[in-house]
Write a protein that holds these residues in place. Structure first.
Motif, PDB file in Angstrom:
ATOM      1  N   GLU A 174       3.830  -5.312   2.662  1.00  0.00           N
ATOM      2  CA  GLU A 174       3.475  -3.805   2.918  1.00  0.00           C
ATOM      3  C   GLU A 174       3.329  -3.348   1.495  1.00  0.00           C
ATOM      4  O   GLU A 174       3.474  -2.170   1.198  1.00  0.00           O
ATOM      5  CB  GLU A 174       4.826  -3.140   3.423  1.00  0.00           C
ATOM      6  CG  GLU A 174       4.878  -3.452   4.940  1.00  0.00           C
ATOM      7  CD  GLU A 174       5.846  -2.268   5.674  1.00  0.00           C
ATOM      8  OE1 GLU A 174       6.245  -1.479   4.983  1.00  0.00           O
ATOM      9  OE2 GLU A 174       5.755  -2.625   6.741  1.00  0.00           O
TER      10      GLU A 174
ATOM     11  N   ARG B 208      -1.707  -3.748   2.667  1.00  0.00           N
ATOM     12  CA  ARG B 208      -2.387  -2.474   3.650  1.00  0.00           C
ATOM     13  C   ARG B 208      -3.676  -2.453   3.510  1.00  0.00           C
ATOM     14  O   ARG B 208      -4.621  -2.322   4.514  1.00  0.00           O
ATOM     15  CB  ARG B 208      -1.406  -1.131   3.527  1.00  0.00           C
ATOM     16  CG  ARG B 208      -0.032  -1.337   3.711  1.00  0.00           C
ATOM     17  CD  ARG B 208       0.379   0.296   3.785  1.00  0.00           C
ATOM     18  NE  ARG B 208       1.996   0.204   4.024  1.00  0.00           N
ATOM     19  CZ  ARG B 208       2.448   0.163   5.196  1.00  0.00           C
ATOM     20  NH1 ARG B 208       1.712   0.087   6.295  1.00  0.00           N
ATOM     21  NH2 ARG B 208       3.684   0.249   5.261  1.00  0.00           N
TER      22      ARG B 208
ATOM     23  N   ARG C  68      10.364  -0.426  11.274  1.00  0.00           N
ATOM     24  CA  ARG C  68       9.528  -1.384  11.180  1.00  0.00           C
ATOM     25  C   ARG C  68       9.380  -1.742  12.461  1.00  0.00           C
ATOM     26  O   ARG C  68       8.055  -2.363  12.783  1.00  0.00           O
ATOM     27  CB  ARG C  68      10.048  -2.284  10.117  1.00  0.00           C
ATOM     28  CG  ARG C  68      10.544  -1.681   8.710  1.00  0.00           C
ATOM     29  CD  ARG C  68       9.742  -0.564   8.360  1.00  0.00           C
ATOM     30  NE  ARG C  68       8.335  -0.804   8.219  1.00  0.00           N
ATOM     31  CZ  ARG C  68       7.127   0.176   8.448  1.00  0.00           C
ATOM     32  NH1 ARG C  68       7.698   1.290   8.763  1.00  0.00           N
ATOM     33  NH2 ARG C  68       5.939  -0.242   8.207  1.00  0.00           N
TER      34      ARG C  68
ATOM     35  N   GLY D 299       2.216  -2.765   9.535  1.00  0.00           N
ATOM     36  CA  GLY D 299       3.634  -2.602   9.529  1.00  0.00           C
ATOM     37  C   GLY D 299       4.153  -4.119   9.457  1.00  0.00           C
ATOM     38  O   GLY D 299       3.580  -4.933  10.117  1.00  0.00           O
TER      39      GLY D 299
END
Length: 469
Positions: free
Chosen positions: A92, A97, A134, A104
């Motif tokens: 993460e 990302r 999460r 996630g």
């Protein structure tokens, strides 16, 4: 013809024929059932809802999809080393990302043995746990019959600790597992005062910790002057004047020297033989290496780098006091048994990227090879397993009246992952360790040229260490 022969066999020996037919039928039936069960298990292993949600399941190295057929990750009681670090700085991270499209990541704790108490009854149970936010991001939120399910403060610390919480988590002191006179644990900082001048600061706890008179503290300050000379200065303290914390980096030597961490900033105060430093060291975000401990039959070797790249402010008096403002700095923390141990180690950084590599040898260190690690402000760039360090060119250095050959240039590479590092040495300091093997400890300052897939991605100034005979 085959049909007529089968009928004749059935007429002549009906019992044997039926027994043979039954055996074949049973074998075929078992195969059909096994294939059906295997297919069902594979479908379950691929089902996001049954393996904690999401599209990808992270498992330890060496675990295959075939093993997942036994019921998923949780049923194997697998554990992921450094799960917090992987979550924060890899999966993460901004790189995870932006470059890999990770939306996630949901950590799952399963198979934890617990005890439940109901009145006078004690019930053994197996518990599972997830982080609500999460799990929602991974599409694995359970159906709630009542109440709410949201992140607790402990969940927040796991996911997004403050700077103070992070460094207390990874940078703390240890009670020695054995009483060994070669046990040592220390904070190490280096600060670059100018291109030709720097200072090493070490605050060490050593000896048979807990035994009066058999352990204590040592302050070691090494100042490198512009003309190339080194001054190594020490001050020792008895154990009763040493205080360390097993839940934080805090270390105190009497009233005049200490390391204290507050709000993600290290305060480092130390003095020895007329030289004194008073510094505030501020680590750069994400530029750290998590705690790692190697163990063999005789060796315990622990290492963490809270600050691969940091800035230092304060004063250095050597002996004339001078201000330090925004100087490049580095901090690591080591612990373990150090009898007849040597290592290859190096750390190089600029404002954009950091390199770390190392391997410990001797003293029952086992067979772990060299590792290398690249990280920047967006998270982990890569973890590599290069071959041995190749010392291609050496130069003479004089220590204790002897001339020894020390590196001028060296390199290592991980051909499989496309990493190559070439180091050009600019300054050398050699210490005679007075032992039969790996006698001379070589500390170097130089520049590491880092290539990924043949392309230069950084020229990083840094410090490097090795041993020579």
């Amino acid at each position: 013809m085959i049909f007529r022969l089968a009928l004749a066999e059935l007429r002549n020996r009906p019992g044997r024929a039926l027994f043979l037919l039954g055996g074949y039928s049973l074998g075929v039936a078992v195969m059909v059932v096994l294939l059906a069960v295997g297919e069902a298990m594979l479908n379950q292993a691929r089902d996001a809802e049954l393996v904690g949600g999401g599209d990808v399941v992270v498992v330890p190295a060496g675990i295959s999809a075939e093993m997942l057929k036994s019921g998923g990750v949780s049923s194997l009681f697998l554990g992921i080393d450094h799960a917090r670090f992987l979550h924060r700085n890899l999966l993460e991270s901004p790189r995870g990302r932006e470059d890999f499209g990770i939306e996630g990541v949901s950590p799952l704790l399963d198979g934890k043995q617990v005890e439940l108490f109901a009145g006078d009854r004690r019930i053994a149970a197996i518990a599972a746990g997830e982080i609500p936010s999460r799990a929602q991001a991974a599409g694995a939120v359970p159906r709630l019959l009542s109440g709410g399910w949201r992140d607790s403060d402990a969940d927040r610390r796991w996911l997004r600790p403050s700077s103070d919480e992070l460094y207390r988590e990874i940078d703390r002191f240890h009670i020695p597992p054995v009483r060994d006179s070669t046990w040592a644990e220390w904070h190490y900082f280096n600060v670059v005062l100018s291109e030709q001048r720097w200072v090493y600061v070490t605050l060490m706890v050593a000896g048979e910790v807990g035994v009066p008179g058999r352990w204590g503290g040592r302050i070691l300050l090494t100042v490198r002057e512009p003309d190339g000379t080194h001054r190594s200065l020490t001050r020792d303290l008895p154990g009763e004047q040493v205080r360390f914390d097993t839940a934080s980096p805090d270390l105190r030597f009497g009233d005049r020297a200490y390391v204290r961490m507050r709000d993600g900033v290290y305060r480092v105060v130390a003095d020895a033989e007329g030289v004194r430093v008073d510094l505030r060291v501020t680590p750069a975000p994400r530029r750290y290496f998590p705690p790692t401990e190697l163990g063999g039959s005789e060796l315990v070797s622990g290492y963490v780098t809270p600050a691969l790249y940091a800035t230092a402010d304060g004063t250095v008096c050597a002996p004339v006091c001078e201000p330090v403002r925004g100087a490049q700095s580095y901090h690591d923390h080591n612990w373990g048994v150090w009898r007849d141990v040597s290592w290859e180690w190096g750390s190089a950084s600029d404002a954009r990227m950091s390199l770390l590599y190392g391997v410990v040898r001797g003293g029952g260190a086992g067979t772990e090879g060299l590792f290398a690690y690249l990280v920047d402000e967006r998270g982990v760039r890569g973890v590599f397993r290069p071959g041995a360090v190749q010392f291609g060119e050496t130069q003479p250095a004089t220590v204790a009246g002897r001339t020894v050959r020390v590196p001028r240039r060296f390199a290592f590479q991980d051909a499989r992952q496309g990493l190559r590092v070439d180091v050009e040495v600019a300054a050398v300091h050699v210490t005679d360790m007075n032992r039969p093997e790996r006698r001379f400890f070589v500390q170097m300052r130089g520049v590491a040229t880092v290539r990924e897939r043949g392309k230069i991605v950084g020229r990083l100034p840094g410090f490097f260490e090795t041993y020579v005979d």
